[in-house]
Scaffold this motif. Structure first.
Motif, PDB file in Angstrom:
ATOM      1  N   TYR A  87       0.998  -0.984   0.052  1.00  0.00           N
ATOM      2  CA  TYR A  87      -0.092  -0.216   0.024  1.00  0.00           C
ATOM      3  C   TYR A  87       0.882   1.258   0.010  1.00  0.00           C
TER       4      TYR A  87
ATOM      5  N   ASP B 176       2.701  -6.987   2.887  1.00  0.00           N
ATOM      6  CA  ASP B 176       1.330  -6.346   3.469  1.00  0.00           C
ATOM      7  C   ASP B 176       1.724  -5.423   4.651  1.00  0.00           C
TER       8      ASP B 176
ATOM      9  N   ILE C 280      -0.675   1.515   8.813  1.00  0.00           N
ATOM     10  CA  ILE C 280      -0.722   0.942   7.519  1.00  0.00           C
ATOM     11  C   ILE C 280       0.668   1.564   6.814  1.00  0.00           C
TER      12      ILE C 280
ATOM     13  N   TYR D 266      -4.635   6.291  -3.097  1.00  0.00           N
ATOM     14  CA  TYR D 266      -4.451   5.036  -3.054  1.00  0.00           C
ATOM     15  C   TYR D 266      -5.822   4.125  -3.060  1.00  0.00           C
TER      16      TYR D 266
ATOM     17  N   PRO E 139      -4.566  -1.130  -3.710  1.00  0.00           N
ATOM     18  CA  PRO E 139      -3.243  -1.287  -3.408  1.00  0.00           C
ATOM     19  C   PRO E 139      -2.197  -1.597  -4.540  1.00  0.00           C
TER      20      PRO E 139
ATOM     21  N   TRP F 234      -2.969  -9.185  -0.067  1.00  0.00           N
ATOM     22  CA  TRP F 234      -2.450  -8.263   0.878  1.00  0.00           C
ATOM     23  C   TRP F 234      -3.795  -7.671   1.562  1.00  0.00           C
TER      24      TRP F 234
ATOM     25  N   ALA G 102      -3.631  -4.069   3.399  1.00  0.00           N
ATOM     26  CA  ALA G 102      -3.546  -3.072   2.154  1.00  0.00           C
ATOM     27  C   ALA G 102      -4.996  -3.038   1.478  1.00  0.00           C
ATOM     28  N   GLU G 103      -5.787  -3.971   1.138  1.00  0.00           N
ATOM     29  CA  GLU G 103      -6.902  -4.032   0.602  1.00  0.00           C
ATOM     30  C   GLU G 103      -7.679  -3.354   1.213  1.00  0.00           C
TER      31      GLU G 103
ATOM     32  N   ALA H 108      -6.981  -1.022   3.861  1.00  0.00           N
ATOM     33  CA  ALA H 108      -6.742   0.367   3.862  1.00  0.00           C
ATOM     34  C   ALA H 108      -7.212   1.123   2.496  1.00  0.00           C
ATOM     35  N   SER H 109      -7.082   0.627   1.430  1.00  0.00           N
ATOM     36  CA  SER H 109      -7.260   1.241   0.335  1.00  0.00           C
ATOM     37  C   SER H 109      -9.154   1.430   0.325  1.00  0.00           C
TER      38      SER H 109
ATOM     39  N   GLN I 275      -9.416   4.267   3.847  1.00  0.00           N
ATOM     40  CA  GLN I 275      -8.502   5.495   4.108  1.00  0.00           C
ATOM     41  C   GLN I 275      -9.382   6.650   3.691  1.00  0.00           C
TER      42      GLN I 275
END
Ligand SMILES: *Cc1c(COP(=O)(O)O)cnc(C)c1O
Length: 374
Positions: A85, A105, A111, A313, A316, A333, A336-337, A339-340, A343
């Motif tokens: 990410y 990840d 993050i 973003y 990811p 991940w 990361a997925e 957070a996308s 966020q």
């Protein structure tokens, strides 16, 4: 009240200085616009403020990463571990040298790259790990250093967003064998154009980077290696040198706003709005980033009340079309997925007024169903 995400008057305090420098450098007898005495003085000032062995100014943060990776000899067949990410330069710079970015990840709260995931991504082809500080939290550099040492790989610190951040008493940029800064407008020490810098504790690496930034030149028109055009602008160097004195105050203003947000938002965690961890150690305040269950709903709620916010973003890195060829089939991940999807960044720039900060904080709290008085 409308609150823009980026300051509409970023250089208001320094505008006359910029005009004067354009005039003075533009009319000076030596007519030197690149890599002259202003660049050298700016590099020295940064070097001294950081206690680094050397600082090399160049044309962007992205270019700084490329110069470092190239100077380390990274190329075809090599792997570099980067966070899953983050921004495109993390993977682009590695791919640009025909090496392979390997995505690790992230930690679900901070993050930034999860050290365990970074370590698990190391193979016998790994030449470097390249953690990045992300928005407002520095990567876990003590553990990254330890992992790099134990596996005999190099450590590149993508500190493009963290200039001025300090972790355990050590400035961002000085943790890796080399770190980078970006002076693109939106960064904490952003300027009126493009620019970047390589920071390093390794004088030998600095010499190679210096040569690479100017076509691989050793002395005038003598080229022992192939290189790049990544020179730095004299007007911007003089402008940044002038602004360096005021930089700590700008950072402090950002940090205070962030402290206030975190204090107001910490009780919202159970209501689906998660602020970054509190405190000042290992923090940088480039972007104030929330993780929100119903992210798009909060974004609309803020927009309806005049507050701009940004999603950084939405995908990811391994899910971006540009980089799917580096994403091994079946690998996921999940953090990361997540957070996308969650966020959301709210304004934290130093030109916000106290009233604007309060309006933003009140609005986020109101969205989460908590009034100030509760
Ligand atoms: C901004 C940024 C860069 C690139 O800097 P530029 O000056 O825009 O090329 C690299 N890495 C990270 C993490 C960044 O945020």
């Amino acid at each position: 009240m409308t609150v823009p995400f980026f300051p509409p008057d970023l250089f208001e305090d320094d505008r006359q200085q910029l005009m004067d420098l354009v005039h003075d450098i533009g009319t000076a007898p030596e007519q030197r616009f690149l890599l002259g005495e202003h660049t050298a003085r700016f590099e020295e000032a940064l070097r001294d403020s950081l206690g680094a062995a050397d600082v090399v100014a160049c044309s962007s943060g992205t270019s700084a990463l490329t110069l470092v990776l190239h100077a380390m000899g990274i190329g075809p067949g090599d792997e570099v571990v980067v966070p899953a990410y983050g921004c495109a330069p993390l993977a682009n710079t590695v791919a640009g040298l025909r090496a392979t970015p390997v995505f690790a990840d992230i930690d679900p709260w901070t993050i930034v790259a999860d050290p365990d995931q970074v370590e698990r991504s190391i193979t016998d082809r790994t030449r470097a790990i390249m953690p990045a500080h992300m928005f407002s939290v520095m990567a876990d550099m003590p553990r990254m250093s330890e992992i790099a040492r134990r596996h005999g790989v190099r450590l590149v610190e993508d500190s493009a967003v963290a200039q001025g951040g300090v972790l355990d008493g050590r400035p961002a940029g000085t943790w890796g064998e080399a770190g980078v800064f970006s002076f693109v407008q939106v960064k904490t020490f952003g300027t009126a154009g493009e620019g970047g810098a390589v920071v390093t504790m390794n004088p030998e690496l600095a010499r190679t980077v210096r040569s690479l930034r100017n076509h691989g030149q050793r002395e005038r028109f003598v080229y022992p290696r192939t290189g790049y055009n990544s020179r730095f602008d004299e007007v911007l160097a003089a402008f940044q040198l002038h602004r360096l004195r005021g930089f700590p105050d700008l950072l402090e203003r950002r940090a205070r706003i962030a402290d206030h947000y975190t204090e107001r938002f910490t009780p919202l965690a159970e209501r689906g709005v998660l602020p970054p961890p509190p405190g000042r150690n290992g923090r940088c305040f480039y972007v104030y980033s929330l993780l929100v269950e119903e992210r798009d709903e909060l974004k609309r709620y803020l927009a309806d009340r005049g507050i701009e916010s940004h999603v950084y973003y939405p995908l990811p890195l391994p899910h971006q079309a540009a980089f799917t060829r580096f994403a091994p089939a079946g690998r996921r991940w999940p953090h990361a997925e997540s957070a996308s999807r969650r966020q959301l960044a709210i304004p934290v720039h130093p030109r916000l007024t106290d009233a604007q900060v309060e309006h933003i904080a009140d609005t986020v709290c109101a969205y989460a169903g908590l009034s100030r008085s509760r």
